[in-house]
Design a protein around this motif. Structure first.
Motif, PDB file in Angstrom:
ATOM      1  N   GLU A   2       0.837  -1.203   0.000  1.00  0.00           N
ATOM      2  CA  GLU A   2       0.000   0.000   0.000  1.00  0.00           C
ATOM      3  C   GLU A   2       0.878   1.262   0.000  1.00  0.00           C
TER       4      GLU A   2
ATOM      5  N   SER B 251      -0.683   0.380  -7.677  1.00  0.00           N
ATOM      6  CA  SER B 251      -1.850   1.246  -7.875  1.00  0.00           C
ATOM      7  C   SER B 251      -2.995   0.932  -6.902  1.00  0.00           C
ATOM      8  N   TRP B 252      -3.131  -0.318  -6.493  1.00  0.00           N
ATOM      9  CA  TRP B 252      -4.171  -0.658  -5.513  1.00  0.00           C
ATOM     10  C   TRP B 252      -3.796  -1.949  -4.791  1.00  0.00           C
TER      11      TRP B 252
ATOM     12  N   ASN C 298      -5.683  -5.026  -2.184  1.00  0.00           N
ATOM     13  CA  ASN C 298      -6.949  -5.546  -1.678  1.00  0.00           C
ATOM     14  C   ASN C 298      -6.649  -6.641  -0.648  1.00  0.00           C
TER      15      ASN C 298
END
Ligand SMILES: *Cc1c(COP(=O)(O)O)cnc(C)c1O
Length: 425
Positions: A308, A314-315, A317
């Motif tokens: 993160e 970029s992302w 989860n």
């Protein structure tokens, strides 16, 4: 072992209690066959009047010990081991659903389960409606039909990593008076016990964390014993089974009706039985499940936080990140940890993802997950390759998604490998 032992103790000692002079460790009973003193005793076993093994397609002492341990861990009334997770799902559904009947299932299921439901079971006349995890109770109920027989979901979706809102789906199941089936493969009973949150039947791919070492394929179904099959909708439990000289499963076996029928009817006829050797290995895996799940979860959270903070990512989860849309649900249903799977995307999309995976050294590219070794996979081009772009979107899979199964190596070495692979793209 006492009845109220904690999960860690059941992991180590559940399912097998040797008598004086017997082997301390669960033996592998590598025998198809069992011996009896007279034909009447065997007849009683065939009639299910007496407990005992008759043929290893149907039951075996090593397999039974594994079934008993996983049943204790999930706090169920009984379990049935199968030759794979897919076989467990197939038997789990066919046990209560047939031609011209319908099930509701979340759209974010494991790719193999999705195609089983969307294609293979469809050919046998079972209709499935895939529902979006964001639908509310009313919307879901609109998709139900008079012949809806079950609702099927995963505790943590593979690989969307959405966390199951047990309260919502158990409300749907109760309103429709149908069983709530939950695939609990990702959290395992150590991180989540679905029966405590309204599930009626649990499915596992034992291949993953139960095995834990990428050695064996297998599956298991656990019966919560908490569904009333005598509600007028499930005649297969209340009416005589002509293939079993007229037995009525609910009358004879009450809260164990579901799991007994799955064994005596479907395992008998389909024969996707688990081998004694694989059961021995799954039992061995379960002995350290509590330690491994804790470590997988800790390592995954640390790696998720590292990613993160990385500028090329970029992302990210992971259910235990506060940025995750289901963070609240993960706090509620997964208090001990979010398991070992996370997904992320990097600069450069699909091409960047491929380059990154090639750059890894310690971490390997495999199809498997839930193993002690850290691994990565690109779902859109592999496990979910058969899905169309629209289906991929519904399943929560982005084109650039990299799925990581975080192992139990030292986290600093895992992070270093990710760090150098990212620096090279
Ligand atoms: C792997 C997997 C399955 C299928 O299990 P197999 O043992 O590979 O047949 C089912 N559900 C989930 C969530 C899985 O990850």
């Amino acid at each position: 072992m006492k009845k109220d032992c904690k999960q860690g103790t059941i992991c180590v000692q559940g399912g097998y209690s040797p008598k004086s002079g017997e082997p301390r460790v669960l033996p592998i009973y590598q025998s198809t066959t069992y011996k009896y003193k007279d034909p009447d005793q065997l007849a009683n076993i065939f009639d299910l009047k007496e407990e005992g093994h008759m043929y290893s397609r149907i039951s075996n002492p090593t397999v039974a010990a594994f079934e008993e341990k996983i049943s204790q861990l999930e706090d169920g009334v009984g379990a049935l081991a199968t030759s794979s997770g897919q076989a467990a799902t197939t038997i789990g559904i066919l046990n209560i659903c047939g031609q011209n009947q319908h099930i509701l299932a979340l759209s974010t299921l494991y790719g193999g389960t999705y195609t089983l439901l969307s294609t293979t079971l469809k050919k046998y006349g079972i209709e499935v409606t895939f529902i979006d995890p964001n639908m509310d109770v009313e919307e879901i109920l609109n998709y139900s039909k008079p012949n809806t027989r079950a609702i099927y979901a995963e505790t943590i979706g593979n690989p969307a990593l959405n966390v199951l809102d047990f309260e919502k789906y158990s409300k749907v199941a109760k309103t429709l008076d149908i069983p709530f089936i939950v695939d609990n493969t990702f959290p395992t009973p150590y991180l989540c016990q679905p029966f405590k949150h309204g599930a009626n039947i649990i499915i596992h791919s034992a291949t993953k964390y139960i095995d834990g070492h990428a050695n064996n394929i297998g599956g298991v179904i656990i019966d919560g014993g908490n569904f009333n099959w005598d509600n007028g909708k499930y005649p297969e439990f209340t009416e005589p089974d002509e293939s079993y000289h007229g037995i009525r499963y609910y009358k004879e076996f009450k809260e164990k009706a579901y799991i007994t029928k799955a064994r005596t009817q479907l395992l008998r006829d389909i024969g996707c039985s688990l081998s004694p050797f694989n059961s021995f290995m799954f039992n061995l895996g379960l002995e350290t499940l509590h330690l491994r799940m804790e470590k997988h979860s800790q390592n995954a959270l640390k790696l998720a936080k590292y990613l993160e903070s990385h500028e090329k990512v970029s992302w990210v989860n992971y259910p235990k990140l506060e940025s995750h849309p289901d963070y609240e649900l993960s706090q509620k249903y997964l208090p001990l940890g979010g398991s070992g799977i996370l997904t992320f995307g990097i600069e450069g999309g699909k091409a960047g993802a491929k380059k990154f995976m090639t750059n890894l050294n310690l971490v390997s590219l495999v199809v498997h997950l839930g193993d002690v070794r850290t691994s990565v996979l690109h779902p859109a081009s592999t496990t979910h390759r058969q899905l169309s772009t629209k289906e991929l979107k519904k399943a929560g899979i982005k084109e650039d998604m990299i799925r990581v199964s975080v192992g139990i190596e030292d986290i600093s070495d895992i992070i270093e490998d990710f760090h150098s692979a990212l620096s090279l793209i």
